[in-house]
Design a protein around this motif. Sequence first.
Motif, PDB file in Angstrom:
ATOM      1  N   GLY A  46       0.899  -1.177  -0.006  1.00  0.00           N
ATOM      2  CA  GLY A  46       0.134  -0.057  -0.040  1.00  0.00           C
ATOM      3  C   GLY A  46       0.759   1.321  -0.066  1.00  0.00           C
ATOM      4  O   GLY A  46       0.347   2.359   0.222  1.00  0.00           O
ATOM      5  N   THR A  47       2.092   1.287  -0.089  1.00  0.00           N
ATOM      6  CA  THR A  47       3.077   2.300  -0.137  1.00  0.00           C
ATOM      7  C   THR A  47       4.174   2.456  -1.184  1.00  0.00           C
ATOM      8  O   THR A  47       4.716   3.416  -1.547  1.00  0.00           O
ATOM      9  CB  THR A  47       3.689   2.126   1.242  1.00  0.00           C
ATOM     10  OG1 THR A  47       4.564   1.186   1.295  1.00  0.00           O
ATOM     11  CG2 THR A  47       2.659   2.575   2.475  1.00  0.00           C
ATOM     12  N   THR A  48       4.279   1.249  -1.757  1.00  0.00           N
ATOM     13  CA  THR A  48       5.958   1.162  -2.466  1.00  0.00           C
ATOM     14  C   THR A  48       5.471   0.551  -3.910  1.00  0.00           C
ATOM     15  O   THR A  48       4.803  -0.347  -4.173  1.00  0.00           O
ATOM     16  CB  THR A  48       6.836   0.149  -1.913  1.00  0.00           C
ATOM     17  OG1 THR A  48       6.874   0.576  -0.377  1.00  0.00           O
ATOM     18  CG2 THR A  48       8.158   0.177  -2.307  1.00  0.00           C
ATOM     19  N   HIS A  49       6.031   1.473  -4.879  1.00  0.00           N
ATOM     20  CA  HIS A  49       6.262   1.156  -6.433  1.00  0.00           C
ATOM     21  C   HIS A  49       7.523   0.495  -6.709  1.00  0.00           C
ATOM     22  O   HIS A  49       8.474   1.142  -6.273  1.00  0.00           O
ATOM     23  CB  HIS A  49       5.920   2.375  -7.187  1.00  0.00           C
ATOM     24  CG  HIS A  49       4.378   2.827  -7.068  1.00  0.00           C
ATOM     25  ND1 HIS A  49       4.089   3.818  -6.115  1.00  0.00           N
ATOM     26  CD2 HIS A  49       3.214   2.510  -7.845  1.00  0.00           C
ATOM     27  CE1 HIS A  49       2.634   3.991  -6.160  1.00  0.00           C
ATOM     28  NE2 HIS A  49       2.290   3.227  -7.074  1.00  0.00           N
ATOM     29  N   PHE A  50       7.171  -0.642  -7.420  1.00  0.00           N
ATOM     30  CA  PHE A  50       8.699  -1.496  -7.893  1.00  0.00           C
ATOM     31  C   PHE A  50       8.272  -1.748  -9.296  1.00  0.00           C
ATOM     32  O   PHE A  50       7.631  -1.809  -9.928  1.00  0.00           O
ATOM     33  CB  PHE A  50       8.551  -2.936  -7.116  1.00  0.00           C
ATOM     34  CG  PHE A  50       8.851  -3.093  -5.826  1.00  0.00           C
ATOM     35  CD1 PHE A  50      10.045  -3.222  -5.276  1.00  0.00           C
ATOM     36  CD2 PHE A  50       7.500  -2.856  -4.723  1.00  0.00           C
ATOM     37  CE1 PHE A  50      10.343  -3.451  -3.808  1.00  0.00           C
ATOM     38  CE2 PHE A  50       7.904  -2.911  -3.470  1.00  0.00           C
ATOM     39  CZ  PHE A  50       9.355  -3.422  -3.156  1.00  0.00           C
ATOM     40  N   CYS A  51       9.703  -1.723  -9.964  1.00  0.00           N
ATOM     41  CA  CYS A  51       9.866  -2.292 -11.342  1.00  0.00           C
ATOM     42  C   CYS A  51       9.626  -3.774 -11.253  1.00  0.00           C
ATOM     43  O   CYS A  51       9.896  -4.370 -10.148  1.00  0.00           O
ATOM     44  CB  CYS A  51      10.901  -1.489 -12.203  1.00  0.00           C
ATOM     45  SG  CYS A  51      12.439  -2.167 -11.426  1.00  0.00           S
ATOM     46  N   ASP A  52       9.824  -4.531 -12.508  1.00  0.00           N
ATOM     47  CA  ASP A  52       9.897  -6.077 -12.314  1.00  0.00           C
ATOM     48  C   ASP A  52      11.227  -6.440 -11.689  1.00  0.00           C
ATOM     49  O   ASP A  52      11.051  -7.365 -10.549  1.00  0.00           O
ATOM     50  CB  ASP A  52       9.609  -6.704 -13.639  1.00  0.00           C
ATOM     51  CG  ASP A  52       8.209  -6.678 -13.955  1.00  0.00           C
ATOM     52  OD1 ASP A  52       7.144  -6.713 -13.130  1.00  0.00           O
ATOM     53  OD2 ASP A  52       7.908  -6.778 -15.241  1.00  0.00           O
ATOM     54  N   ASP A  53      12.236  -5.846 -12.100  1.00  0.00           N
ATOM     55  CA  ASP A  53      13.632  -6.197 -11.591  1.00  0.00           C
ATOM     56  C   ASP A  53      13.718  -6.105 -10.034  1.00  0.00           C
ATOM     57  O   ASP A  53      14.338  -6.796  -9.410  1.00  0.00           O
ATOM     58  CB  ASP A  53      14.598  -5.588 -12.433  1.00  0.00           C
ATOM     59  CG  ASP A  53      15.982  -6.204 -12.060  1.00  0.00           C
ATOM     60  OD1 ASP A  53      16.289  -7.300 -11.970  1.00  0.00           O
ATOM     61  OD2 ASP A  53      16.884  -5.199 -11.972  1.00  0.00           O
ATOM     62  N   CYS A  54      13.362  -4.934  -9.607  1.00  0.00           N
ATOM     63  CA  CYS A  54      13.416  -4.834  -7.955  1.00  0.00           C
ATOM     64  C   CYS A  54      12.494  -5.532  -7.305  1.00  0.00           C
ATOM     65  O   CYS A  54      12.697  -6.131  -6.530  1.00  0.00           O
ATOM     66  CB  CYS A  54      13.397  -3.206  -8.015  1.00  0.00           C
ATOM     67  SG  CYS A  54      14.725  -2.169  -8.505  1.00  0.00           S
ATOM     68  N   HIS A  55      11.176  -5.673  -7.918  1.00  0.00           N
ATOM     69  CA  HIS A  55      10.391  -6.578  -7.264  1.00  0.00           C
ATOM     70  C   HIS A  55      10.995  -8.049  -7.081  1.00  0.00           C
ATOM     71  O   HIS A  55      10.520  -8.586  -6.042  1.00  0.00           O
ATOM     72  CB  HIS A  55       9.028  -6.508  -7.896  1.00  0.00           C
ATOM     73  CG  HIS A  55       7.758  -7.193  -7.385  1.00  0.00           C
ATOM     74  ND1 HIS A  55       7.544  -8.423  -7.452  1.00  0.00           N
ATOM     75  CD2 HIS A  55       6.993  -6.642  -6.185  1.00  0.00           C
ATOM     76  CE1 HIS A  55       6.427  -8.733  -6.626  1.00  0.00           C
ATOM     77  NE2 HIS A  55       6.211  -7.584  -6.032  1.00  0.00           N
ATOM     78  N   ARG A  56      11.469  -8.599  -8.166  1.00  0.00           N
ATOM     79  CA  ARG A  56      12.129  -9.866  -8.080  1.00  0.00           C
ATOM     80  C   ARG A  56      13.023  -9.946  -7.040  1.00  0.00           C
ATOM     81  O   ARG A  56      13.239 -11.255  -6.437  1.00  0.00           O
ATOM     82  CB  ARG A  56      12.610 -10.337  -9.586  1.00  0.00           C
ATOM     83  CG  ARG A  56      11.954 -11.502 -10.286  1.00  0.00           C
ATOM     84  CD  ARG A  56      12.736 -11.674 -11.503  1.00  0.00           C
ATOM     85  NE  ARG A  56      11.844 -10.981 -12.493  1.00  0.00           N
ATOM     86  CZ  ARG A  56      12.379 -10.078 -13.264  1.00  0.00           C
ATOM     87  NH1 ARG A  56      13.618  -9.861 -13.324  1.00  0.00           N
ATOM     88  NH2 ARG A  56      11.556  -9.447 -14.357  1.00  0.00           N
TER      89      ARG A  56
END
Length: 103
Positions: A46-56
């Motif tokens: 509910g607070t943090t936006h990630f790209c695919d790479d950082c999310h992985r």
Amino acid sequence: ARFDPSEMVCGGCSSRGMASCPKHGTSAVEYKCKFCCAVASWFCWGTTHFCDDCHRKQGTAESMSKKPRSALPQCTPATCPLRVAHPPNGEEYVLGCQICRSA
């Protein structure tokens, strides 16, 4: 990465009222990844936006959210792949409307 499709959130819902395009509303709001210079495709906690790479990398030794800001990738206006001035990595940032940005 495994995820529950029912937990997917559109750009408008993840904007939490922070951004709106006068022409397209909130449905096409785009965010920068909090941890690097890429467009975010994930919205977690509910607070943090990630790209695919950082999310992985979450849940691994390379977990981006556990790094100090000084250890996050840095860019300059001349080297940023987003080609937009933005706060240092480690801060949330709204890129704006993806439809208007693409026009």
